[in-house]
Design an enzyme around this catalytic site. Structure first.
Site, PDB file in Angstrom:
ATOM      1  N   ASP A  36       0.845  -1.190   0.000  1.00  0.00           N
ATOM      2  CA  ASP A  36       0.000   0.000   0.000  1.00  0.00           C
ATOM      3  C   ASP A  36       0.882   1.241   0.000  1.00  0.00           C
ATOM      4  OD1 ASP A  36      -0.220  -2.006   2.201  1.00  0.00           O
ATOM      5  OD2 ASP A  36      -2.344  -1.525   2.096  1.00  0.00           O
ATOM      6  N   ASP A 177     -10.924  -3.330  -0.340  1.00  0.00           N
ATOM      7  CA  ASP A 177      -9.801  -3.000   0.541  1.00  0.00           C
ATOM      8  C   ASP A 177     -10.256  -2.044   1.636  1.00  0.00           C
ATOM      9  OD1 ASP A 177      -6.535  -1.406  -0.136  1.00  0.00           O
ATOM     10  OD2 ASP A 177      -7.516  -1.994   1.731  1.00  0.00           O
TER      11      ASP A 177
HETATM   12  C1  DX5 Z   1      -5.729   1.955   2.670  1.00  0.00           C
HETATM   13  C2  DX5 Z   1      -4.910   0.841   3.226  1.00  0.00           C
HETATM   14  C3  DX5 Z   1      -5.751  -0.124   4.087  1.00  0.00           C
HETATM   15  C4  DX5 Z   1      -5.093  -1.462   4.272  1.00  0.00           C
HETATM   16  C5  DX5 Z   1      -6.043  -2.500   4.830  1.00  0.00           C
HETATM   17  O1  DX5 Z   1      -6.307   2.679   3.678  1.00  0.00           O
HETATM   18  O2  DX5 Z   1      -4.352   0.204   2.115  1.00  0.00           O
HETATM   19  O3  DX5 Z   1      -7.007  -0.308   3.484  1.00  0.00           O
HETATM   20  O4  DX5 Z   1      -4.631  -1.885   3.076  1.00  0.00           O
HETATM   21  O5  DX5 Z   1      -6.432  -2.060   6.050  1.00  0.00           O
HETATM   22  P1  DX5 Z   1      -7.220  -2.992   7.106  1.00  0.00           P
HETATM   23  O6  DX5 Z   1      -7.383  -4.367   6.521  1.00  0.00           O
HETATM   24  O7  DX5 Z   1      -6.338  -3.002   8.323  1.00  0.00           O
HETATM   25  O8  DX5 Z   1      -8.523  -2.291   7.299  1.00  0.00           O
END
Ligand code: DX5
Length: 223
Positions: A36, A177
């Site tokens: 990310d 996501d």
């Molecule tokens: C964008 C980030 C998050 C991450 C996943 O905000 O990229 O979405 O990937 O986060 P969790 O699974 O912890 O909500």
């Protein structure tokens, strides 16, 4: 119905034990991972960039996604491709030089092309380009941080995206996501999502990443 694919997001991983955690997630059934990438401009957070994609390339042979939460992503597509990303995802909201140019550029680099939509961005922004996509990432949180709460109205958007792709590009994957966990994943699967980015519910799972991935796959399938 096809099996859910869990895509652990390394934002939530313990970077002091990254390879060990990646291998554990693979044992649990992870077939892909997401890096990310955040620039502190497009999103109010800074994470990491090409060096971590290169490190992840050495840590796993699975499909590696680079989710570019950055402005003007065209500037760095070649570098992320060179670092080892198999699939590069740009945000529709950030494709300053035009989304078509970004998608064609990613494909010219020999990589799969994905587009991410923030929660409030309607699916029809993809009307002119949907046939060219390998993946659509429907954000289920406002991008920038892990550990946020799943935004409920995005379920309707996932269904809309599923309908559009069934009609115009059935090969294109729907990924979601943000806030994906053992409680939210089933409704998203039933709405039509098949690839699930998960950080906290994998790397923050009490039983460890292997059990975290396994429990998400079971929850998605309604087991
Ligand atoms: C964008 C980030 C998050 C991450 C996943 O905000 O990229 O979405 O990937 O986060 P969790 O699974 O912890 O909500």
């Amino acid at each position: 119905m096809s099996t859910a694919q869990i895509c652990p997001s390394i934002l939530a991983a313990d970077f002091l034990k990254l390879q060990e955690q990646v291998q554990a997630a693979e044992r649990g059934g992870a077939l892909r991972f997401q890096v990310d990438v955040m620039d502190g401009v497009f999103v109010p957070n800074i994470s990491f960039g090409m060096p971590l994609v290169a490190a992840m390339r050495r840590a796993t042979n699975t499909l590696l996604e680079a989710h570019l939460m950055i402005v003007q992503p065209d500037r760095y597509l070649e570098e992320f491709a060179r670092a080892g990303a198999d699939l590069i995802i740009v945000h529709q909201e950030a494709a300053a030089y035009g989304l078509d140019r970004s998608i064609q550029h990613i494909k010219q680099l020999g990589k799969k092309a994905g587009v991410a939509l923030c929660p409030a961005t309607p699916v029809h922004v993809l009307d002119e380009i949907v046939e060219d996509l390998d993946l659509v990432l429907v954000m289920t949180v406002n991008p920038g941080f892990g550990g946020q709460k799943f935004i409920g109205y995005t379920l309707r958007k996932i269904r809309q995206m599923r309908e559009m792709l069934d009609a115009r590009n059935p090969q294109c994957e729907i990924e979601i996501d943000g806030g994906v966990d053992q409680q939210t994943i089933r409704a998203a699967y039933e709405a039509g999502a098949r690839v699930f980015v998960a950080g906290t519910s994998v790397f923050g799972y009490a039983g460890g990443p292997e059990a975290g991935v396994q429990s998400l796959i079971e929850a998605a399938q309604g087991m």
